[in-house]
Design an enzyme around this catalytic site. Sequence first.
Site, short mmCIF file in Angstrom:
data_model
loop_
_atom_site.label_atom_id
_atom_site.label_comp_id
_atom_site.label_asym_id
_atom_site.label_seq_id
_atom_site.Cartn_x
_atom_site.Cartn_y
_atom_site.Cartn_z
CG ASN A 42 -0.42 -0.24 2.51
OD1 ASN A 42 0.63 -0.85 2.66
ND2 ASN A 42 -1.11 0.24 3.53
CB ILE A 43 1.67 3.67 -2.27
CG1 ILE A 43 2.55 2.45 -2.64
CG2 ILE A 43 2.47 4.97 -2.42
CD1 ILE A 43 2.88 2.35 -4.13
CD GLU A 44 -1.33 4.84 4.63
OE1 GLU A 44 -0.80 5.69 5.37
OE2 GLU A 44 -2.04 3.90 5.04
CD GLU A 55 -5.41 -5.95 -1.21
OE1 GLU A 55 -4.83 -4.84 -1.11
OE2 GLU A 55 -6.22 -6.36 -0.36
CB CYS A 90 -10.78 -2.41 0.42
SG CYS A 90 -10.21 -1.75 -1.16
N1 THU Z 1 -5.34 -1.38 2.50
C1 THU Z 1 -4.77 -2.22 1.59
O1 THU Z 1 -3.60 -2.07 1.22
N2 THU Z 1 -5.52 -3.22 1.10
C2 THU Z 1 -6.84 -3.44 1.42
O2 THU Z 1 -7.52 -4.19 0.74
C3 THU Z 1 -7.41 -2.74 2.58
C4 THU Z 1 -6.70 -1.49 2.97
C5 THU Z 1 -4.53 -0.28 3.03
C6 THU Z 1 -5.00 1.11 2.65
C7 THU Z 1 -4.43 1.95 3.76
O3 THU Z 1 -3.12 2.34 3.40
C8 THU Z 1 -4.35 1.01 4.95
O4 THU Z 1 -4.53 -0.29 4.44
C9 THU Z 1 -5.40 1.28 6.03
O5 THU Z 1 -6.66 1.30 5.49
#
Ligand code: THU
Length: 135
Positions: A42-44, A55, A90
């Site tokens: 994940n990359i915020e 994913e 998600c």
């Molecule tokens: N996140 C994912 O990487 N995959 C998911 O399917 C659910 C959420 C990440 C997004 C965010 O950076 C962190 O988890 C908290 O929501």
Amino acid sequence: MTNEKLVALAINAMDNAYVPYSNYRVGAALLTQSGKVYTGCNIENASYSPTVCAERTAIFKAVSEGERKFVKIAVAGGKNGEISGEFPPCGVCRQVMAEFCEDGFVILVVNGANSFTEYKLSDILPFSFNPKHIK
Ligand code: THU
């Protein structure tokens, strides 16, 4: 590629997560029909909404390299990189899976150090809207 190996790659991919806002590290490892594995994290973003999940990072990396047929994906995540339970895909990621994957596409959701549960896309996204509806 065994499920165990794919899960280990997903757990490794958590290391690269860019998560200064949530501190939730997520990693994914996607197996293509051609036998390659694409990992993702994940990359915020400071503006929050541009954040991309692990994913989708893995799937988009694969698609951008010309891959469109996928077998399974392993997903692992947890606060500060500690896996304390399931971190399932998600809804947006499920929808992206529905674009490229068959109903039988497998999602391995990690729930502990060496423990995971296997789900089918059709079980976690029933009655999906997918490319078949606009052809
Ligand atoms: N996140 C994912 O990487 N995959 C998911 O399917 C659910 C959420 C990440 C997004 C965010 O950076 C962190 O988890 C908290 O929501």
